[in-house]
Design a protein around this motif. Structure first.
Motif, PDB file in Angstrom:
ATOM      1  N   ASP A 166       0.805  -1.224   0.000  1.00  0.00           N
ATOM      2  CA  ASP A 166       0.000   0.000   0.000  1.00  0.00           C
ATOM      3  C   ASP A 166       0.836   1.271   0.000  1.00  0.00           C
ATOM      4  O   ASP A 166       0.349   2.329  -0.365  1.00  0.00           O
ATOM      5  N   LYS A 194     -10.725  -0.861  -3.804  1.00  0.00           N
ATOM      6  CA  LYS A 194     -11.031  -2.241  -3.426  1.00  0.00           C
ATOM      7  C   LYS A 194      -9.832  -3.137  -3.728  1.00  0.00           C
ATOM      8  O   LYS A 194      -9.449  -3.983  -2.924  1.00  0.00           O
ATOM      9  N   GLY A 205      -7.132  -3.209  -1.372  1.00  0.00           N
ATOM     10  CA  GLY A 205      -7.432  -3.870  -0.112  1.00  0.00           C
ATOM     11  C   GLY A 205      -7.920  -2.921   0.971  1.00  0.00           C
ATOM     12  O   GLY A 205      -7.811  -3.227   2.161  1.00  0.00           O
ATOM     13  N   LYS A 206      -8.456  -1.783   0.584  1.00  0.00           N
ATOM     14  CA  LYS A 206      -9.001  -0.858   1.586  1.00  0.00           C
ATOM     15  C   LYS A 206     -10.267  -1.466   2.193  1.00  0.00           C
ATOM     16  O   LYS A 206     -10.957  -2.261   1.557  1.00  0.00           O
ATOM     17  N   SER A 207     -10.562  -1.025   3.388  1.00  0.00           N
ATOM     18  CA  SER A 207     -11.761  -1.535   4.048  1.00  0.00           C
ATOM     19  C   SER A 207     -12.997  -1.036   3.317  1.00  0.00           C
ATOM     20  O   SER A 207     -12.974  -0.018   2.634  1.00  0.00           O
ATOM     21  N   LYS A 208     -14.085  -1.805   3.501  1.00  0.00           N
ATOM     22  CA  LYS A 208     -15.333  -1.471   2.826  1.00  0.00           C
ATOM     23  C   LYS A 208     -15.775  -0.041   3.157  1.00  0.00           C
ATOM     24  O   LYS A 208     -16.191   0.723   2.294  1.00  0.00           O
ATOM     25  N   ARG A 209     -15.603   0.287   4.436  1.00  0.00           N
ATOM     26  CA  ARG A 209     -16.007   1.609   4.902  1.00  0.00           C
ATOM     27  C   ARG A 209     -15.207   2.706   4.193  1.00  0.00           C
ATOM     28  O   ARG A 209     -15.751   3.705   3.731  1.00  0.00           O
ATOM     29  N   GLU A 210     -13.903   2.463   4.072  1.00  0.00           N
ATOM     30  CA  GLU A 210     -13.045   3.462   3.436  1.00  0.00           C
ATOM     31  C   GLU A 210     -13.379   3.600   1.952  1.00  0.00           C
ATOM     32  O   GLU A 210     -13.421   4.710   1.409  1.00  0.00           O
TER      33      GLU A 210
END
Ligand SMILES: Nc1ncnc2c1ncn2[C@@H]1O[C@H](COP(=O)(O)OP(=O)(O)OP(=O)(O)O)[C@@H](O)[C@H]1O
Ligand SMILES: [Mg+2]
Lengths: 370, 322
Positions: A2, A115, A118-123
């Motif tokens: 990242d 996505k 690998g970011k969180s769903k919320r982010e």
């Protein structure tokens, strides 16, 4: 993994040194890029300008990682990226064709890069919402690309490329499919987005007006080479050669004899015998009496009375352009000359066949290296 | 996924409706022109529905002693599709387990064949679609070559490969990898291999067509947005070639469920499929009504499976709606 996009806070840049790109081999080899040297500063709006087939897209694809350069080095933010795939470079592309995923909604398209990182769903959701707001597409978030207009697709492509916060955004003629009005609107929007995000933009266009109005710096390309690089004013006012002068804006080319040379300037003899001072390119010292090509922009000459006139010309025709009129003239020695004059109600265009006196703006005349 | 347009939305429906104006000399004049198609339509309707109608009718008749039917209404055939009466006590009714086993084998083997064809067909089609354009025709041609050979001969070729002293077993034994031959003939496996071999082109061709239409710039866009190869395959390529998968699955599944030659040759009498069971009733079984009822059942299964498949897989498909 990242880290490549996380540190968008640090300002990056692109360094291209001695890049060549050859397609094919042997007799079929085609040199698409030749000895490209280029440094793009962080946060710069940099434009690649050139005629069709000159290698703009190829250069962009080399930066993005879709093509590997045949030779030379390419650094992004100081790190050599040779051998890194497009998915490992902190660079995003707005494709000329937009290349939106047809099976995803607008929102899913915009969130795709995040996505994949690998970011969180919320982010992902939060950033997608921000991006939708940025390009004013909130209302159409659940539509699919086929259900929105061309201009809207273009904004989605932009948002999708911006969402992962790349260090560099590559834009390949993103506005070429739009009508004039939308195009102007999007030009403004692009400038605004660039200012807001501080991301380095590398913008490709073959529209010289677009290049001049939007860019911090422009590189004019032809046949795989960069001919001139500089601020728009520099490119426009001091083109280094005939190609650049011809490609950017309209230009009058006059072949004139040299009367004398004095340092960086030369005195040329105009048709009709009057002298005119012209700037010489660096290192050029033409012989007295030799013919040189000098350029002057159509708006840098004016109609005057016979007493101050440096040149005399006959009117061949006038073309109305709204804000101004282009007068097609012939000089006394037969060379064509275009004059651009702002339209005013008290100055009707001269009639065809009328004789006019012209004066040249001081410093406007430049000698070209052919 | 959320359906972006509500099909029940009356405003949307109204907007989509064509202008309902019968211009003089417009639609009104066209209205009767379809009659010109009537001869062709008649042939089609008779040819398509005539035999089907006969099958339906036959399934409700009584079998004749030497095959054929006697014109006497009976639901016995349909009864015997699913149930069986005890030989000694006709009042004892049990499930016809041998039929049910054959139904199940047919459906299961056809699904497995479809899956195997999809797994083998995807890389094959991908390989062809990524060749230089002028060589693709050659590859496609090679794919279709097996179609030129008689199905029976191709099936015997497979038999030659997998029988107990066939190529594979001889080779493995020669290499000392196995002691005795592996029994492959007359198993479900043999039928599966045979059907996958026979029907593979029917999967490859629509998959290739879908890939050929695919916008490879989307693949680049996927990579550009940090997707790995696997993610590009899953999120970008597969959704785009989905119509090809759907078409290919239908083209494979339907003939597979009715396959006759392959299970006959490779499965022998033990691993029968629906096609063989039906043929049996019209041949040695001398029970045409039962054969007709089984044929109708197969039709119902296929149509039902098709509807179910298109409803679940084909739904919410962005490209297809456009
Ligand atoms: N994959 C390739 N194989 C062979 N030649 C190529 C390939 N890609 C590009 N070229 C050639 O390289 C040259 C530069 O192409 P490029 O697409 O970079 O032009 P461009 O400046 O973007 O033009 P346009 O303004 O028309 O988009 C062209 O002459 C093109 O034919
Ligand atoms: Mg291009």
């Amino acid at each position: 993994m990242d880290a490549r996009v996380q540190d968008a806070g640090i300002r990056g840049e692109i360094d291209i040194a001695g890049v060549n790109k050859v397609f094919g081999q042997g007799a079929a080899a085609f040199h698409a890029l030749t000895d490209i040297d280029l440094t793009i500063a962080t946060g710069e709006f940099f434009t690649l300008l050139g005629p069709s087939g000159c290698g703009k897209t190829t250069l962009l694809r080399v930066i993005a990682g879709f093509e590997q350069p045949t030779s030379g080095s390419l650094r992004i933010n100081g790190a050599e990226v040779a051998g890194l795939g497009p998915n490992r470079r902190p660079v995003n592309t707005v494709f000329q064709s937009y290349a939106l995923f047809p099976h995803m909604t607008v929102a899913q398209n915009i969130g795709f890069g995040l996505k994949m990182l690998g970011k969180s769903k919320r982010e992902v959701e939060a950033t997608t919402a921000d991006m939708l707001r940025l390009v004013q597409m909130e209302a159409l978030a659940e539509r699919r690309p086929a259900e929105i207009s061309g201009g809207q697709q273009q904004r989605v492509a932009l948002a999708r490329a911006l969402a992962p916060r790349p260090r560099v955004l590559l834009l390949d003629e993103p506005l070429s499919a739009l009508d004039l009005k939308l195009r102007k609107e999007m030009q403004g929007e692009l400038k605004r987005l660039q200012a807001e995000t501080g991301i380095t933009f590398v913008f490709v266009t073959h529209d010289q007006e677009e290049a001049l109005t939007m860019s911090d710096r422009v590189a004019v390309m032809s046949a795989g080479r960069i001919l001139q690089m500089g601020a728009p004013t520099e490119i426009y006012n001091a083109p280094v050669n005939r190609f650049v002068a011809d490609f950017i804006g309209e230009t009058n080319f006059l072949v004139l004899p040299v009367a004398s040379v004095n340092g960086a300037t030369a005195t040329l003899t105009l048709p009709g015998g009057k002298p005119a001072t012209a700037r010489l390119p660096d290192g050029m010292r033409p012989a007295t009496g030799a013919d040189v090509t000098a350029v002057i922009r159509p708006e840098q000459a004016a109609i005057t009375g016979p007493e101050e006139a440096e040149l005399t010309a006959t009117v061949d025709g006038a073309v109305f352009f709204g804000t101004d009129t282009h007068l097609q003239l012939t000089l006394t020695d037969g060379q064509p000359f275009v004059l651009r004059r702002q339209n005013r109600p008290d100055q009707p265009p001269p009639a065809t066949g009328e004789k006019l006196g012209l004066s040249l703006a001081p410093g406007a005349l430049r000698v070209l290296e052919d | 996924m959320v359906a972006p347009v509500d099909p029940a939305d009356p405003a949307g429906a109204a907007a989509d409706a064509p202008p309902d104006v019968a211009r003089p000399g417009g639609w009104a004049a066209h209205r009767w022109k379809w009659l010109l198609c009537a001869p062709a339509l008649t042939v089609l309707i008779l040819a398509a529905s005539g035999p089907l109608l006969i099958v339906v009718v036959y399934s409700f008749l009584t079998p004749g002693t030497l095959g054929g039917v006697t014109w006497e209404f009976s639901t016995d055939a349909w009864f015997r599709v699913f149930f069986r009466r005890d030989i000694f006590d006709p009042d004892v009714v049990t499930w016809n387990t041998s039929h049910l086993a054959i139904f199940w084998r047919s459906i299961s083997l056809s699904l497995q064949t479809t899956l195997l064809c999809a797994i083998l067909g995807f890389p094959t089609a991908w390989f062809i679609a990524t060749r230089p354009p002028h060589t693709r025709t050659i590859w496609l041609f090679l794919i279709t070559i097996p179609f030129w050979t008689n199905l029976l001969i191709r099936t015997f070729a497979i038999q030659e490969m997998i029988r107990n002293n066939g190529t594979i077993n001889t080779l493995l034994q020669g290499l000392g990898l196995i002691d005795g031959p592996i029994q492959m003939m007359f198993t479900d496996f043999a039928v599966l291999v045979g059907m996958a071999y026979v029907f593979l082109p029917l999967m490859v061709l629509p998959l290739y067509a879908a890939m050929d239409k695919m916008d490879f710039r989307l693949v680049e866009a996927g990579y550009d947005l940090y997707a790995s190869r696997l993610m590009v395959l899953w999120h970008v390529i597969l959704p785009q070639v989905k119509p090809g998968f759907i078409a290919g699955s239908i083209l494979v599944f339907i003939p597979a469920i009715g396959a006759y030659v392959t299970p006959r040759v490779l499965g022998g009498g033990r691993t029968m499929m629906l096609g063989n069971l039906i043929a049996l009733q019209f041949g040695q079984g001398r029970n045409w009504p039962l054969g007709a009822a089984l044929a109708m059942l197969m039709l119902i299964v296929v149509v039902g499976a098709l509807i179910f498949y298109l409803r679940t897989v084909g739904r919410n498909d962005g490209e297809r709606r456009v």
